[in-house]
Write a protein that holds these residues in place. Structure first.
Motif, short mmCIF file in Angstrom:
data_model
loop_
_atom_site.label_atom_id
_atom_site.label_comp_id
_atom_site.label_asym_id
_atom_site.label_seq_id
_atom_site.Cartn_x
_atom_site.Cartn_y
_atom_site.Cartn_z
N ASN A 49 1.10 -1.13 0.01
CA ASN A 49 -0.12 0.02 0.01
C ASN A 49 0.75 1.25 -0.11
N GLU A 50 1.76 1.41 0.84
CA GLU A 50 2.82 2.48 0.87
C GLU A 50 3.58 2.64 -0.46
N LYS A 51 3.98 1.70 -1.10
CA LYS A 51 4.47 1.67 -2.23
C LYS A 51 3.71 2.35 -3.45
N GLY A 52 2.47 2.07 -3.46
CA GLY A 52 1.70 2.31 -4.37
C GLY A 52 1.37 3.75 -4.12
N ASP A 53 0.81 4.11 -2.92
CA ASP A 53 0.71 5.63 -2.65
C ASP A 53 2.01 6.42 -2.61
N SER A 54 3.05 5.99 -2.70
CA SER A 54 4.07 6.94 -2.69
C SER A 54 4.57 7.25 -4.35
N GLU A 55 3.89 6.41 -5.19
CA GLU A 55 4.47 6.46 -6.50
C GLU A 55 3.39 7.04 -7.32
N ARG A 76 -3.56 4.45 -6.46
CA ARG A 76 -2.95 3.24 -7.20
C ARG A 76 -3.26 1.82 -6.88
N VAL A 77 -3.65 1.76 -5.33
CA VAL A 77 -3.82 0.62 -4.66
C VAL A 77 -5.42 0.19 -4.10
N ASN A 78 -5.99 1.66 -4.18
CA ASN A 78 -7.43 1.51 -3.38
C ASN A 78 -8.42 2.34 -4.06
N THR A 191 -7.58 1.88 -12.63
CA THR A 191 -7.54 0.39 -13.05
C THR A 191 -6.35 -0.23 -12.28
N ALA A 192 -5.29 0.34 -12.40
CA ALA A 192 -4.04 -0.52 -12.01
C ALA A 192 -4.04 -0.69 -10.31
N GLY A 193 -4.42 -2.00 -10.02
CA GLY A 193 -4.39 -2.19 -8.49
C GLY A 193 -5.76 -1.79 -7.94
N GLY A 194 -6.78 -1.51 -8.69
CA GLY A 194 -8.13 -0.98 -8.20
C GLY A 194 -8.71 -1.93 -7.64
N ASN A 195 -8.50 -1.93 -6.15
CA ASN A 195 -9.19 -2.99 -5.39
C ASN A 195 -10.44 -2.68 -4.81
N LYS A 196 -11.49 -2.59 -5.61
CA LYS A 196 -12.71 -2.08 -5.01
C LYS A 196 -13.53 -2.72 -3.90
#
Length: 202
Positions: A49-55, A76-78, A191-196
């Motif tokens: 989660n942190e990696k996605g949010d940082s990028e 990116r992740v959520n 879309t990428a990593g979109g975990n709904k």
């Protein structure tokens, strides 16, 4: 979606929470690590989660009317959408099992909304309070020679988040800042990593 500077959209003055906002990572506590830890999320998932949010940017697209509150949270992740009637508790079943998430949103004026949620977590039940408040900030700019009295004012919204895990009695609080976002949301955020299915919603 590339990283946006904290000045993206600054200089735009808004009179309500309506519109798109981007998380300012240079102020407050932008990370939600403490909330995920309180919810019992695994370290591996927190690091992802942190990696996605940082990028990639975290975008909040808000629609607030006298009767309805809708927010699209894009990262990116959520990615998630919350759509509730103000003053009316929403009950939402969560899979798997018969778990229920309860959400109540209230608003004092167009620049304020309070969302109180009770949701099952990995290790119990958590109570989350999310208060969003529009503020106007005066920015000192020595290079500003404009006679426009609003030239040194910018809008932002302040998010005050608190969480309490009722089973462990562990709690966490943070303040995050969002500034106006005027651009288009890149497809990767949608879309990428979109975990709904995930319901953290921060």
């Amino acid at each position: 979606m590339s990283l946006a500077s904290s000045s993206n959209g600054q200089g735009k003055i808004r009179d309500s929470l309506n519109g798109k906002w981007v998380l300012d990572r240079l102020r407050g506590q932008p990370s939600v690590r403490g909330f995920l830890e309180t919810m019992g999320v695994s370290e591996l998932a927190i690091e992802a989660n942190e990696k996605g949010d940082s990028e990639h940017n975290t975008i909040h697209d808000i629609t607030l009317t006298p009767t309805q509150f809708t927010i699209k949270k894009l990262s990116r992740v959520n990615d998630m959408i919350l759509d509730v009637t103000l003053g009316s508790e929403q009950l939402k079943p969560l899979l798997p099992g018969d778990r229920i998430k309860k959400t109540l949103a209230t608003s004092d004026h167009p620049g304020h909304v309070k969302v109180e949620s009770t949701m099952p977590t990995m290790n119990g039940v958590a109570k989350v309070t999310d208060i969003k408040t529009l503020v106007q900030e005066n920015v000192q700019d020595v290079n500003n020679t404009s006679s426009d009295p609003t030239a040194q004012t910018t809008s932002m919204y302040v998010q005050q988040l608190t969480i309490l895990n009722e089973n462990t009695q562990k709690s966490h609080a943070a303040t995050r800042y969002f500034v106006p976002f005027e651009g288009e949301v890149a497809p990767t955020a949608l879309t990428a990593g979109g975990n709904k299915k995930r319901e953290r919603g921060f």
